[in-house]
Design a protein around this motif. Structure first.
Motif, PDB file in Angstrom:
ATOM      1  N   LEU A 294       0.358  -0.822  -0.044  1.00  0.00           N
ATOM      2  CA  LEU A 294       0.270   0.293   0.111  1.00  0.00           C
ATOM      3  C   LEU A 294       0.759   1.178  -0.157  1.00  0.00           C
ATOM      4  O   LEU A 294       0.596   2.308  -0.705  1.00  0.00           O
ATOM      5  N   TYR A 295       1.552   1.207   1.094  1.00  0.00           N
ATOM      6  CA  TYR A 295       2.836   2.804   1.299  1.00  0.00           C
ATOM      7  C   TYR A 295       3.581   3.041  -0.494  1.00  0.00           C
ATOM      8  O   TYR A 295       3.655   3.723  -0.807  1.00  0.00           O
ATOM      9  N   ALA A 296       4.224   1.423  -1.089  1.00  0.00           N
ATOM     10  CA  ALA A 296       4.136   1.831  -2.616  1.00  0.00           C
ATOM     11  C   ALA A 296       3.559   2.173  -3.950  1.00  0.00           C
ATOM     12  O   ALA A 296       3.902   3.340  -4.307  1.00  0.00           O
ATOM     13  N   PHE A 297       2.190   1.377  -3.742  1.00  0.00           N
ATOM     14  CA  PHE A 297       1.578   2.568  -4.289  1.00  0.00           C
ATOM     15  C   PHE A 297       0.943   3.366  -4.425  1.00  0.00           C
ATOM     16  O   PHE A 297       1.124   4.860  -4.717  1.00  0.00           O
ATOM     17  N   LEU A 298       1.231   4.361  -2.837  1.00  0.00           N
ATOM     18  CA  LEU A 298       1.077   5.102  -3.036  1.00  0.00           C
ATOM     19  C   LEU A 298       1.569   6.387  -2.613  1.00  0.00           C
ATOM     20  O   LEU A 298       1.402   7.714  -3.540  1.00  0.00           O
ATOM     21  N   PHE A 299       2.882   5.893  -2.585  1.00  0.00           N
ATOM     22  CA  PHE A 299       4.039   6.815  -3.170  1.00  0.00           C
ATOM     23  C   PHE A 299       3.844   6.761  -4.655  1.00  0.00           C
ATOM     24  O   PHE A 299       4.053   7.763  -5.287  1.00  0.00           O
ATOM     25  N   THR A 300       3.309   6.394  -5.888  1.00  0.00           N
ATOM     26  CA  THR A 300       3.754   5.905  -6.966  1.00  0.00           C
ATOM     27  C   THR A 300       2.900   7.039  -6.809  1.00  0.00           C
ATOM     28  O   THR A 300       3.173   7.218  -8.574  1.00  0.00           O
ATOM     29  N   LYS A 301       1.502   7.410  -6.749  1.00  0.00           N
ATOM     30  CA  LYS A 301       0.728   7.884  -7.312  1.00  0.00           C
ATOM     31  C   LYS A 301       1.038   9.235  -6.818  1.00  0.00           C
ATOM     32  O   LYS A 301       0.006   9.979  -7.550  1.00  0.00           O
ATOM     33  N   SER A 302       1.309   9.839  -6.343  1.00  0.00           N
ATOM     34  CA  SER A 302       1.169  11.066  -4.537  1.00  0.00           C
ATOM     35  C   SER A 302       2.571  11.665  -4.793  1.00  0.00           C
ATOM     36  O   SER A 302       2.809  13.082  -4.497  1.00  0.00           O
ATOM     37  N   LYS A 303       3.588  11.473  -5.780  1.00  0.00           N
ATOM     38  CA  LYS A 303       4.332  11.917  -5.532  1.00  0.00           C
ATOM     39  C   LYS A 303       5.236  11.806  -6.865  1.00  0.00           C
ATOM     40  O   LYS A 303       7.202  12.007  -7.474  1.00  0.00           O
ATOM     41  N   ASN A 304       4.702  11.993  -8.364  1.00  0.00           N
ATOM     42  CA  ASN A 304       5.353  12.180  -9.580  1.00  0.00           C
ATOM     43  C   ASN A 304       6.459  10.460  -9.297  1.00  0.00           C
ATOM     44  O   ASN A 304       7.141  10.937 -10.279  1.00  0.00           O
ATOM     45  N   PHE A 305       6.117   9.754  -9.269  1.00  0.00           N
ATOM     46  CA  PHE A 305       7.088   8.724  -8.927  1.00  0.00           C
ATOM     47  C   PHE A 305       7.914   8.054 -10.864  1.00  0.00           C
ATOM     48  O   PHE A 305       6.962   8.680 -11.899  1.00  0.00           O
ATOM     49  N   ASN A 306       8.772   8.245 -10.825  1.00  0.00           N
ATOM     50  CA  ASN A 306       9.717   8.035 -12.261  1.00  0.00           C
ATOM     51  C   ASN A 306       9.666   6.312 -11.795  1.00  0.00           C
ATOM     52  O   ASN A 306      10.253   6.291 -11.736  1.00  0.00           O
ATOM     53  N   PRO A 307       8.807   6.779 -13.511  1.00  0.00           N
ATOM     54  CA  PRO A 307       8.260   4.163 -13.728  1.00  0.00           C
ATOM     55  C   PRO A 307       9.381   4.068 -14.197  1.00  0.00           C
ATOM     56  O   PRO A 307       9.572   2.912 -14.547  1.00  0.00           O
ATOM     57  N   THR A 308      11.081   4.287 -14.733  1.00  0.00           N
ATOM     58  CA  THR A 308      11.606   4.236 -14.950  1.00  0.00           C
ATOM     59  C   THR A 308      12.835   3.713 -14.242  1.00  0.00           C
ATOM     60  O   THR A 308      13.451   2.771 -14.553  1.00  0.00           O
ATOM     61  N   LYS A 309      12.585   3.569 -13.011  1.00  0.00           N
ATOM     62  CA  LYS A 309      13.212   3.925 -11.307  1.00  0.00           C
ATOM     63  C   LYS A 309      13.084   2.215 -10.916  1.00  0.00           C
ATOM     64  O   LYS A 309      11.606   2.031 -10.677  1.00  0.00           O
ATOM     65  N   LYS A 310      13.482   2.142 -10.346  1.00  0.00           N
ATOM     66  CA  LYS A 310      12.674   0.626 -10.058  1.00  0.00           C
ATOM     67  C   LYS A 310      12.511   0.556  -7.966  1.00  0.00           C
ATOM     68  O   LYS A 310      13.237   1.974  -7.560  1.00  0.00           O
ATOM     69  N   ILE A 311      11.258  -0.343  -7.253  1.00  0.00           N
ATOM     70  CA  ILE A 311      10.852   0.212  -6.732  1.00  0.00           C
ATOM     71  C   ILE A 311      11.315  -0.900  -5.960  1.00  0.00           C
ATOM     72  O   ILE A 311      10.451  -1.802  -6.400  1.00  0.00           O
ATOM     73  N   LYS A 312      11.496  -1.089  -4.246  1.00  0.00           N
ATOM     74  CA  LYS A 312      11.355  -1.941  -3.460  1.00  0.00           C
ATOM     75  C   LYS A 312      11.091  -1.509  -2.305  1.00  0.00           C
ATOM     76  O   LYS A 312      10.835  -0.590  -1.736  1.00  0.00           O
ATOM     77  N   GLY A 313      10.525  -1.923  -1.762  1.00  0.00           N
ATOM     78  CA  GLY A 313       9.470  -2.609   0.265  1.00  0.00           C
ATOM     79  C   GLY A 313       9.897  -2.989   0.521  1.00  0.00           C
ATOM     80  O   GLY A 313       9.586  -4.285   0.454  1.00  0.00           O
ATOM     81  N   GLY A 314      10.197  -2.649   2.133  1.00  0.00           N
ATOM     82  CA  GLY A 314      10.142  -4.123   3.472  1.00  0.00           C
ATOM     83  C   GLY A 314      10.376  -3.270   3.999  1.00  0.00           C
ATOM     84  O   GLY A 314       9.815  -2.015   4.368  1.00  0.00           O
ATOM     85  N   ILE A 315      11.205  -4.073   4.827  1.00  0.00           N
ATOM     86  CA  ILE A 315      11.221  -3.136   6.613  1.00  0.00           C
ATOM     87  C   ILE A 315      12.216  -3.959   7.013  1.00  0.00           C
ATOM     88  O   ILE A 315      12.939  -5.004   6.751  1.00  0.00           O
ATOM     89  N   PHE A 316      12.531  -2.878   8.417  1.00  0.00           N
ATOM     90  CA  PHE A 316      13.465  -2.930   9.446  1.00  0.00           C
ATOM     91  C   PHE A 316      13.404  -4.013  10.683  1.00  0.00           C
ATOM     92  O   PHE A 316      12.274  -2.815  11.120  1.00  0.00           O
TER      93      PHE A 316
END
Length: 154
Positions: free
Chosen positions: A73-95
């Motif tokens: 959900l955070y990854a989705f929200l980030f890509t939608k609300s921050k004009n994410f450059n779709p050519t960049k790789k995106i990863k999500g995870g936890i520490f």
């Protein structure tokens, strides 16, 4: 470092619901490492890599998948609300503070232990949102009870 404690939001439309649904979340950290954008959540408790393995989006509502839902959900929200450059790789995870020796525990879409698939593509986000829309539609369906199973413990 791109952001910390970032409040993200986006609206989605769902067939059968005559108003937009606003989704929001507060992501702990967004950074870029080696050309990849990372969506990071910190957990004070124990988190295992198996809790972030997503092999089938249709079973995301199972208790073992709750942390994966949050990160996706955070990854989705980030890509939608921050004009994410779709050519960049995106990863999500936890520490996980109780599992720090494991480092960054990434979402993994592969069943092969020696060949992880940790990149969150637009196609994977689309599959995730399709399932999320089904869940939301159930919430708005007055014919479906909100009674939770007796064996579900939080």
């Amino acid at each position: 470092m791109i952001a910390t404690e970032e409040n993200l939001a986006a609206e989605i439309d769902i067939d059968g619901i005559n108003f937009p649904i606003k989704l929001h979340g507060n992501v702990d950290r967004v950074d870029e490492l080696n050309g990849e954008v990372r969506i990071i959540d910190y957990k004070s408790g124990m988190v295992k890599a198996t809790e972030l393995k997503v092999l089938d989006f249709e079973v995301l509502r199972e208790k073992e998948q709750y942390k994966a839902i949050q990160v996706l959900l955070y990854a989705f929200l980030f890509t939608k609300s921050k004009n994410f450059n779709p050519t960049k790789k995106i990863k999500g995870g936890i520490f996980s503070f109780k599992n720090l020796n494991q480092g960054f525990l990434s979402i993994n879409f592969s069943s092969k232990p020696k060949n992880p698939d940790t990149v969150i593509t637009q196609e994977k986000l689309d599959d995730f949102i399709t399932e999320l829309k089904k869940y939301i539609k159930e919430i708005y369906n007055s014919e479906i009870s909100f009674i939770e199973p007796a064996d579900l413990k939080y």
